[in-house]
Design an enzyme around this catalytic site. Sequence first.
Site, PDB file in Angstrom:
ATOM      1  N   ARG A  50       0.860  -1.181   0.000  1.00 22.74           N
ATOM      2  CA  ARG A  50       0.000   0.000   0.000  1.00 22.74           C
ATOM      3  C   ARG A  50       0.889   1.221   0.000  1.00 22.74           C
ATOM      4  NH1 ARG A  50      -3.380  -1.930   5.094  1.00 22.74           N
ATOM      5  NH2 ARG A  50      -1.389  -2.999   5.356  1.00 22.74           N
ATOM      6  N   ASP A  52       1.794   5.233  -0.278  1.00 20.68           N
ATOM      7  CA  ASP A  52       1.185   6.482   0.184  1.00 20.68           C
ATOM      8  C   ASP A  52       0.932   7.460  -0.947  1.00 20.68           C
ATOM      9  OD1 ASP A  52       0.794   6.450   2.919  1.00 20.68           O
ATOM     10  OD2 ASP A  52       2.950   6.689   3.309  1.00 20.68           O
ATOM     11  N   TYR A 111      12.233  -1.210  -2.571  1.00 23.74           N
ATOM     12  CA  TYR A 111      11.987   0.202  -2.878  1.00 23.74           C
ATOM     13  C   TYR A 111      13.296   0.861  -3.288  1.00 23.74           C
ATOM     14  CZ  TYR A 111       7.399   0.251  -0.473  1.00 23.74           C
ATOM     15  OH  TYR A 111       6.104   0.039  -0.090  1.00 23.74           O
ATOM     16  N   ARG A 198      10.627   5.976   4.169  1.00 25.86           N
ATOM     17  CA  ARG A 198      10.774   7.432   4.204  1.00 25.86           C
ATOM     18  C   ARG A 198      11.395   7.898   5.526  1.00 25.86           C
ATOM     19  NH1 ARG A 198       4.964   9.507   2.720  1.00 25.86           N
ATOM     20  NH2 ARG A 198       5.887  11.448   3.486  1.00 25.86           N
TER      21      ARG A 198
END
Lengths: 248, 248
Positions: A50, A52, A111, A198
Amino acid sequence: MTRFALTLEFDGAPYMGLQRQVHGPSVQQSVEEAAFALTGEVTGMHAAGRTDAGVHALGMKVHMDIDKPFTPFQFSEGMNARLRPHPIAVVGCEVVPDDWHARFSCIGRSYIYRIANRRAPLTVERGKAWQVPKPLDETAMHRAAQRLVGLHDFTTFRSTHCQSQSPLKTLDRLEVRREGEMVLIEAEARSFLHHQVRSMVGCLALVGMGRWEEARVTAALEARNRQALGLNSPPDGLYFVKATYPGD
Amino acid sequence: MTRFALTLEFDGAPYMGLQRQVHGPSVQQSVEEAAFALTGEVTGMHAAGRTDAGVHALGMKVHMDIDKPFTPFQFSEGMNARLRPHPIAVVGCEVVPDDWHARFSCIGRSYIYRIANRRAPLTVERGKAWQVPKPLDETAMHRAAQRLVGLHDFTTFRSTHCQSQSPLKTLDRLEVRREGEMVLIEAEARSFLHHQVRSMVGCLALVGMGRWEEARVTAALEARNRQALGLNSPPDGLYFVKATYPGD
């Protein structure tokens, strides 16, 4: 019924996130609407992760169940035609077994985070990277990153809105390297907490700027407290790259 | 009076071109307005090249004359602050002699053209590359490109609106290579005709798709006739990379 596994690429900027939201556009809504336009069937999209609001994907894996007969080529071409003008594209499509699940079968996620390390504002890269004007020491960032690799309680690096039952995660890889003015951070794990990448990137950037000593990353981790987080990096630079499944 | 040489990076999508236009926004207008906002002086911008609507730049060189005292750092920082939110940035700035001219002193220009060779529509690369769905043979394209290198009459590869007095140009380098799904074409010359790079890329793409034999590139060149052009590629994939000056 055929279960299709789709590999999605998208620009996250116009979306409230991957998952359907009541208060704004989502990748899921666009994909489900395209599937309905193509097949006339109301079908749900299930995703490996999921992402952002504002986060991009180069290879998000999702699955959808379709009753009408389509080959993977027909389905992906049809979806791409109906996804226009949304910045979402099907870049891979295959038939998978009925018990294959994009989220629950997934055993690895990766990522990449892109930092444009320069004083000048971004132009062609706008919205596609985080601009950090202060010179970054990517070697120090890479060393500090190794303090986060392994099994840890990542409470500090987790959004207060995180819905995961446990803050314990095993981070398999966190590597920092420079390519010209770009500092690239690659992260791999079975799964991540909400905002984990992040949050880790934000603290590594503080190390890179010299505002944090490397040891402070360990201290932040051991604090198990969101208040110990130095900085959460913006979504612009984050890309979901790949979901891995058994047998890949 | 100080003459500043600025290196500009910009996203060409919102502009009618680099040069000031009466009918729409231009890079020149934004830069001259930013200079006026910063200095209170009405000063002209002179550029190494005139890029078309939608064409990007990573390193366009321009010069401006400013009366008020600024260091290069102050001038570039001030310009970048006033260029917001335009997708134009000053990525380099230096003081040059009063007889240095961004256009007339320039002895070399280089471009890169990016083709996204894939079926899926573009998402994060939208507007930043030309999407060509048919598989391209980049080796054949590179071989065919060598037929264009050297001193030739490039009438075929020149817009009918081209204002150059002569269609004779020496093309120093035209190289084609693949990086994953991207096919990259690099072009270098002292100067180019209007639409020359996009016209060459269009014909090379026809070769890459197998629609043109390599020899047809030579035939098109020798025809010295715009009608012999196979295809003009879109501006999205074109980037002005670098202007070269004596002593660089």
